[in-house]
Design a protein around this motif. Structure first.
Motif, PDB file in Angstrom:
ATOM      1  N   GLY A 132       0.806  -1.213   0.000  1.00 48.50           N
ATOM      2  CA  GLY A 132       0.000   0.000   0.000  1.00 48.50           C
ATOM      3  C   GLY A 132       0.838   1.261   0.000  1.00 48.50           C
ATOM      4  N   LEU A 133       2.061   1.172  -0.500  1.00 48.71           N
ATOM      5  CA  LEU A 133       2.944   2.339  -0.555  1.00 48.71           C
ATOM      6  C   LEU A 133       2.961   2.963  -1.950  1.00 48.71           C
ATOM      7  N   GLY A 134       2.203   2.390  -2.844  1.00 45.31           N
ATOM      8  CA  GLY A 134       2.051   2.906  -4.202  1.00 45.31           C
ATOM      9  C   GLY A 134       0.776   2.328  -4.779  1.00 45.31           C
ATOM     10  N   ALA A 135       0.339   2.924  -5.862  1.00 47.99           N
ATOM     11  CA  ALA A 135      -0.850   2.465  -6.570  1.00 47.99           C
ATOM     12  C   ALA A 135      -0.432   2.077  -7.987  1.00 47.99           C
ATOM     13  N   VAL A 136      -1.272   1.310  -8.653  1.00 51.10           N
ATOM     14  CA  VAL A 136      -0.962   0.920 -10.026  1.00 51.10           C
ATOM     15  C   VAL A 136      -1.220   2.110 -10.943  1.00 51.10           C
ATOM     16  N   TYR A 137      -0.253   2.381 -11.809  1.00 49.16           N
ATOM     17  CA  TYR A 137      -0.345   3.475 -12.772  1.00 49.16           C
ATOM     18  C   TYR A 137      -0.653   2.855 -14.122  1.00 49.16           C
ATOM     19  N   THR A 138      -1.875   3.092 -14.612  1.00 43.95           N
ATOM     20  CA  THR A 138      -2.350   2.397 -15.817  1.00 43.95           C
ATOM     21  C   THR A 138      -2.476   3.288 -17.048  1.00 43.95           C
ATOM     22  N   GLU A 139      -1.972   4.513 -16.980  1.00 42.34           N
ATOM     23  CA  GLU A 139      -2.094   5.394 -18.151  1.00 42.34           C
ATOM     24  C   GLU A 139      -1.421   4.776 -19.376  1.00 42.34           C
ATOM     25  N   TYR A 140      -0.318   4.094 -19.158  1.00 41.99           N
ATOM     26  CA  TYR A 140       0.395   3.419 -20.235  1.00 41.99           C
ATOM     27  C   TYR A 140       0.382   1.922 -19.941  1.00 41.99           C
ATOM     28  N   PRO A 141      -0.292   1.125 -20.758  1.00 41.16           N
ATOM     29  CA  PRO A 141      -0.354  -0.320 -20.498  1.00 41.16           C
ATOM     30  C   PRO A 141       1.045  -0.936 -20.412  1.00 41.16           C
ATOM     31  N   PHE A 142       1.168  -1.957 -19.566  1.00 42.33           N
ATOM     32  CA  PHE A 142       2.451  -2.633 -19.406  1.00 42.33           C
ATOM     33  C   PHE A 142       2.204  -4.117 -19.178  1.00 42.33           C
ATOM     34  N   ALA A 143       3.212  -4.917 -19.422  1.00 37.30           N
ATOM     35  CA  ALA A 143       3.074  -6.371 -19.428  1.00 37.30           C
ATOM     36  C   ALA A 143       2.609  -6.946 -18.091  1.00 37.30           C
ATOM     37  N   ARG A 144       2.968  -6.376 -16.994  1.00 31.70           N
ATOM     38  CA  ARG A 144       2.640  -6.905 -15.668  1.00 31.70           C
ATOM     39  C   ARG A 144       1.371  -6.303 -15.072  1.00 31.70           C
ATOM     40  N   GLU A 145       0.628  -5.564 -15.867  1.00 28.41           N
ATOM     41  CA  GLU A 145      -0.502  -4.783 -15.361  1.00 28.41           C
ATOM     42  C   GLU A 145      -1.547  -5.615 -14.628  1.00 28.41           C
ATOM     43  N   GLU A 146      -1.956  -6.749 -15.184  1.00 30.55           N
ATOM     44  CA  GLU A 146      -2.993  -7.560 -14.538  1.00 30.55           C
ATOM     45  C   GLU A 146      -2.559  -8.040 -13.158  1.00 30.55           C
ATOM     46  N   ARG A 147      -1.321  -8.476 -13.044  1.00 26.91           N
ATOM     47  CA  ARG A 147      -0.800  -8.929 -11.741  1.00 26.91           C
ATOM     48  C   ARG A 147      -0.755  -7.763 -10.761  1.00 26.91           C
ATOM     49  N   TYR A 148      -0.280  -6.604 -11.206  1.00 23.21           N
ATOM     50  CA  TYR A 148      -0.209  -5.430 -10.342  1.00 23.21           C
ATOM     51  C   TYR A 148      -1.612  -5.040  -9.859  1.00 23.21           C
ATOM     52  N   LEU A 149      -2.589  -5.045 -10.761  1.00 22.95           N
ATOM     53  CA  LEU A 149      -3.949  -4.663 -10.387  1.00 22.95           C
ATOM     54  C   LEU A 149      -4.553  -5.644  -9.377  1.00 22.95           C
ATOM     55  N   ALA A 150      -4.283  -6.929  -9.537  1.00 25.36           N
ATOM     56  CA  ALA A 150      -4.790  -7.925  -8.593  1.00 25.36           C
ATOM     57  C   ALA A 150      -4.208  -7.684  -7.201  1.00 25.36           C
ATOM     58  N   VAL A 151      -2.922  -7.381  -7.145  1.00 19.35           N
ATOM     59  CA  VAL A 151      -2.267  -7.119  -5.862  1.00 19.35           C
ATOM     60  C   VAL A 151      -2.792  -5.818  -5.255  1.00 19.35           C
ATOM     61  N   GLU A 152      -3.049  -4.804  -6.083  1.00 17.70           N
ATOM     62  CA  GLU A 152      -3.611  -3.562  -5.565  1.00 17.70           C
ATOM     63  C   GLU A 152      -5.006  -3.794  -4.993  1.00 17.70           C
ATOM     64  N   ARG A 153      -5.824  -4.593  -5.657  1.00 15.57           N
ATOM     65  CA  ARG A 153      -7.166  -4.890  -5.128  1.00 15.57           C
ATOM     66  C   ARG A 153      -7.066  -5.537  -3.744  1.00 15.57           C
ATOM     67  N   GLU A 154      -6.101  -6.440  -3.573  1.00 12.25           N
ATOM     68  CA  GLU A 154      -5.899  -7.085  -2.274  1.00 12.25           C
ATOM     69  C   GLU A 154      -5.477  -6.052  -1.219  1.00 12.25           C
ATOM     70  N   ALA A 155      -4.568  -5.162  -1.577  1.00 12.06           N
ATOM     71  CA  ALA A 155      -4.100  -4.133  -0.632  1.00 12.06           C
ATOM     72  C   ALA A 155      -5.235  -3.186  -0.261  1.00 12.06           C
ATOM     73  N   ARG A 156      -6.044  -2.802  -1.237  1.00 10.50           N
ATOM     74  CA  ARG A 156      -7.190  -1.928  -0.963  1.00 10.50           C
ATOM     75  C   ARG A 156      -8.172  -2.611  -0.011  1.00 10.50           C
ATOM     76  N   ALA A 157      -8.508  -3.874  -0.333  1.00  6.92           N
ATOM     77  CA  ALA A 157      -9.481  -4.616   0.480  1.00  6.92           C
ATOM     78  C   ALA A 157      -8.992  -4.786   1.916  1.00  6.92           C
ATOM     79  N   ALA A 158      -7.688  -4.969   2.081  1.00  8.22           N
ATOM     80  CA  ALA A 158      -7.113  -5.148   3.413  1.00  8.22           C
ATOM     81  C   ALA A 158      -6.838  -3.818   4.109  1.00  8.22           C
ATOM     82  N   GLY A 159      -6.988  -2.695   3.389  1.00  6.55           N
ATOM     83  CA  GLY A 159      -6.720  -1.376   3.973  1.00  6.55           C
ATOM     84  C   GLY A 159      -5.258  -1.187   4.328  1.00  6.55           C
ATOM     85  N   ARG A 160      -4.368  -1.736   3.498  1.00  7.02           N
ATOM     86  CA  ARG A 160      -2.939  -1.595   3.777  1.00  7.02           C
ATOM     87  C   ARG A 160      -2.410  -0.258   3.280  1.00  7.02           C
TER      88      ARG A 160
END
Length: 171
Positions: A132-160
């Motif tokens: 929870g020290l950064g957020a996914v930046y999606t303005e420019y698509p990147f190869a790891r985007e789906e994995r990053y977004l999944a991890v961000e959803r987990e961090a958001r849900a956990a309130g980290r």
């Protein structure tokens, strides 16, 4: 003429020279390539790092990560999380070798390499998002985007980390 009219022009010239010298001193001459091993020199932001390759420095912008800027006036909560990202990056990566994976050879307009850094098997950008020290930046698509977004959803849900902050959740 007593010379007073020339003083403002002289000060402007001196100020311009100081500015030019300061800019020249802040360049980062090292050129990185995928596979290079570097060390952290200092974080500028959680996602913008100065690294050392040999005796030269380079700047790396972590692709897919947005970290708040501790120097910006974003409000007390977000500034605190920006500072926490700097502290975490410096503390965790300060003495470790970092692997470089660039997404392109050219520097961005700010003179930064764009890519990913890893500490052993740990993707530094993903590590920041997970805590929870950064957020996914999606303005420019990147190869790891789906994995990053999944991890961000987990961090958001956990309130980290920054996801504890109402200010971050609304951005």
């Amino acid at each position: 003429m007593d010379g007073r009219a020339e003083r403002p022009a002289t000060w402007i010239l001196v100020a311009a020279l100081v500015l030019v010298q300061g800019c020249r001193g802040s360049t980062y001459p090292a050129r990185l390539a995928t596979g290079d091993q570097v060390r952290l020199a200092r974080p500028i932001k959680g996602n913008d790092l100065v690294v050392t390759k040999g005796v030269e420095r380079a700047r790396v912008r972590l692709v897919g990560v947005y970290a708040f800027d501790p120097a910006a006036n974003q409000g007390r909560e977000l500034n605190a999380w920006a500072a926490a990202a700097l502290e975490a990056v410096g503390g965790e990566l300060g003495d470790r070798w970092l692997g470089v994976e660039l997404i392109r050879a050219e520097l961005d307009p700010r003179g930064r390499h764009l890519g990913f850094l890893s500490a052993g098997d740990t993707d530094v950008g993903l590590w920041l998002i997970e805590r929870g020290l950064g957020a996914v930046y999606t303005e420019y698509p990147f190869a790891r985007e789906e994995r990053y977004l999944a991890v961000e959803r987990e961090a958001r849900a956990a309130g980290r980390g920054l996801w504890q902050s109402a200010a971050a959740r609304t951005r």
